[in-house]
Design a protein around this motif. Structure first.
Motif, PDB file in Angstrom:
ATOM      1  N   ASP A  23      -1.257   0.442 -17.706  1.00  0.00           N
ATOM      2  CA  ASP A  23      -2.533   1.150 -17.661  1.00  0.00           C
ATOM      3  C   ASP A  23      -2.362   2.407 -16.834  1.00  0.00           C
ATOM      4  N   GLU A  24      -3.469   3.009 -16.450  1.00  0.00           N
ATOM      5  CA  GLU A  24      -3.366   4.190 -15.599  1.00  0.00           C
ATOM      6  C   GLU A  24      -2.686   3.798 -14.293  1.00  0.00           C
ATOM      7  N   PRO A  25      -1.595   4.477 -13.948  1.00  0.00           N
ATOM      8  CA  PRO A  25      -0.880   4.142 -12.720  1.00  0.00           C
ATOM      9  C   PRO A  25      -1.605   4.701 -11.486  1.00  0.00           C
ATOM     10  N   TYR A  26      -2.662   4.016 -11.089  1.00  0.00           N
ATOM     11  CA  TYR A  26      -3.416   4.421  -9.902  1.00  0.00           C
ATOM     12  C   TYR A  26      -2.826   3.692  -8.694  1.00  0.00           C
ATOM     13  N   GLY A  27      -3.210   4.122  -7.498  1.00  0.00           N
ATOM     14  CA  GLY A  27      -2.601   3.643  -6.271  1.00  0.00           C
ATOM     15  C   GLY A  27      -2.516   2.136  -6.129  1.00  0.00           C
ATOM     16  N   LEU A  28      -3.616   1.423  -6.347  1.00  0.00           N
ATOM     17  CA  LEU A  28      -3.600  -0.029  -6.156  1.00  0.00           C
ATOM     18  C   LEU A  28      -2.754  -0.738  -7.210  1.00  0.00           C
ATOM     19  N   ALA A  29      -2.692  -0.218  -8.417  1.00  0.00           N
ATOM     20  CA  ALA A  29      -1.828  -0.801  -9.440  1.00  0.00           C
ATOM     21  C   ALA A  29      -0.362  -0.594  -9.070  1.00  0.00           C
ATOM     22  N   LEU A  30      -0.041   0.573  -8.535  1.00  0.00           N
ATOM     23  CA  LEU A  30       1.326   0.834  -8.089  1.00  0.00           C
ATOM     24  C   LEU A  30       1.690  -0.079  -6.926  1.00  0.00           C
ATOM     25  N   LYS A  31       0.749  -0.252  -5.997  1.00  0.00           N
ATOM     26  CA  LYS A  31       0.983  -1.142  -4.862  1.00  0.00           C
ATOM     27  C   LYS A  31       1.236  -2.566  -5.338  1.00  0.00           C
ATOM     28  N   ALA A  32       0.454  -3.043  -6.277  1.00  0.00           N
ATOM     29  CA  ALA A  32       0.633  -4.400  -6.810  1.00  0.00           C
ATOM     30  C   ALA A  32       2.014  -4.538  -7.455  1.00  0.00           C
ATOM     31  N   TYR A  33       2.422  -3.551  -8.227  1.00  0.00           N
ATOM     32  CA  TYR A  33       3.733  -3.570  -8.865  1.00  0.00           C
ATOM     33  C   TYR A  33       4.839  -3.641  -7.813  1.00  0.00           C
ATOM     34  N   LEU A  34       4.735  -2.807  -6.789  1.00  0.00           N
ATOM     35  CA  LEU A  34       5.759  -2.771  -5.746  1.00  0.00           C
ATOM     36  C   LEU A  34       5.737  -4.037  -4.889  1.00  0.00           C
ATOM     37  N   ASP A  35       4.549  -4.560  -4.617  1.00  0.00           N
ATOM     38  CA  ASP A  35       4.435  -5.785  -3.818  1.00  0.00           C
ATOM     39  C   ASP A  35       5.152  -6.955  -4.477  1.00  0.00           C
ATOM     40  N   GLU A  36       5.206  -6.966  -5.798  1.00  0.00           N
ATOM     41  CA  GLU A  36       5.914  -8.029  -6.521  1.00  0.00           C
ATOM     42  C   GLU A  36       7.424  -7.935  -6.336  1.00  0.00           C
ATOM     43  N   ARG A  37       7.905  -6.779  -5.953  1.00  0.00           N
ATOM     44  CA  ARG A  37       9.347  -6.552  -5.874  1.00  0.00           C
ATOM     45  C   ARG A  37       9.883  -6.482  -4.445  1.00  0.00           C
ATOM     46  N   TYR A  38       9.023  -6.296  -3.476  1.00  0.00           N
ATOM     47  CA  TYR A  38       9.425  -6.209  -2.067  1.00  0.00           C
ATOM     48  C   TYR A  38       9.091  -7.518  -1.354  1.00  0.00           C
ATOM     49  N   ALA A  39       9.909  -7.864  -0.379  1.00  0.00           N
ATOM     50  CA  ALA A  39       9.696  -9.112   0.368  1.00  0.00           C
ATOM     51  C   ALA A  39       8.407  -9.054   1.185  1.00  0.00           C
ATOM     52  N   ASP A  40       8.104  -7.913   1.769  1.00  0.00           N
ATOM     53  CA  ASP A  40       6.893  -7.737   2.571  1.00  0.00           C
ATOM     54  C   ASP A  40       5.921  -6.827   1.831  1.00  0.00           C
ATOM     55  N   PRO A  41       4.617  -7.060   2.012  1.00  0.00           N
ATOM     56  CA  PRO A  41       3.625  -6.200   1.347  1.00  0.00           C
ATOM     57  C   PRO A  41       3.797  -4.726   1.754  1.00  0.00           C
TER      58      PRO A  41
END
Length: 106
Positions: A23-41
């Motif tokens: 979808d539109e890559p807005y800030g919170l969607a990007l954060k959710a994507y990255l949070d899935e890949r990083y050990a810490d939020p």
């Protein structure tokens, strides 16, 4: 012009996130994507500071969605950076590797 390797690892991950979010890559969607890949939020301040830096480098652009939300897209300068890296990784994965015969000789 900025090269891919001049970016921080996190900035490279942000570029990948922008390309990956359907979808539109807005800030919170990007954060959710990255949070899935990083050990810490991911901290909001870290994400938005890096988004601002990438905008300043003309690698991504920020577009107002609704007065409070911004969507981020790769620019004509940013898209080739990510594409070149993807092609490089693909070519490395497809290279034949020598098979060790267990003798210790090469």
């Amino acid at each position: 012009m900025t090269t891919y390797h001049e970016l921080t690892g996190f900035q490279r991950d942000v570029l990948q996130a922008i390309a990956a979010v359907d979808d539109e890559p807005y800030g919170l969607a990007l954060k959710a994507y990255l949070d899935e890949r990083y050990a810490d939020p991911i901290k909001h301040s870290r994400l938005y500071q890096n988004l601002d830096d990438l905008v300043d480098l003309n690698i991504i652009e920020r577009n107002d969605v609704d007065g409070r939300t911004n969507a981020y897209t790769l620019t004509d300068a940013g898209r080739p950076l990510l594409q070149h890296q993807a092609e490089t990784l693909t070519s490395l994965c497809n290279r034949p590797r020598p098979v060790a015969d267990g003798s210790g000789h090469r």
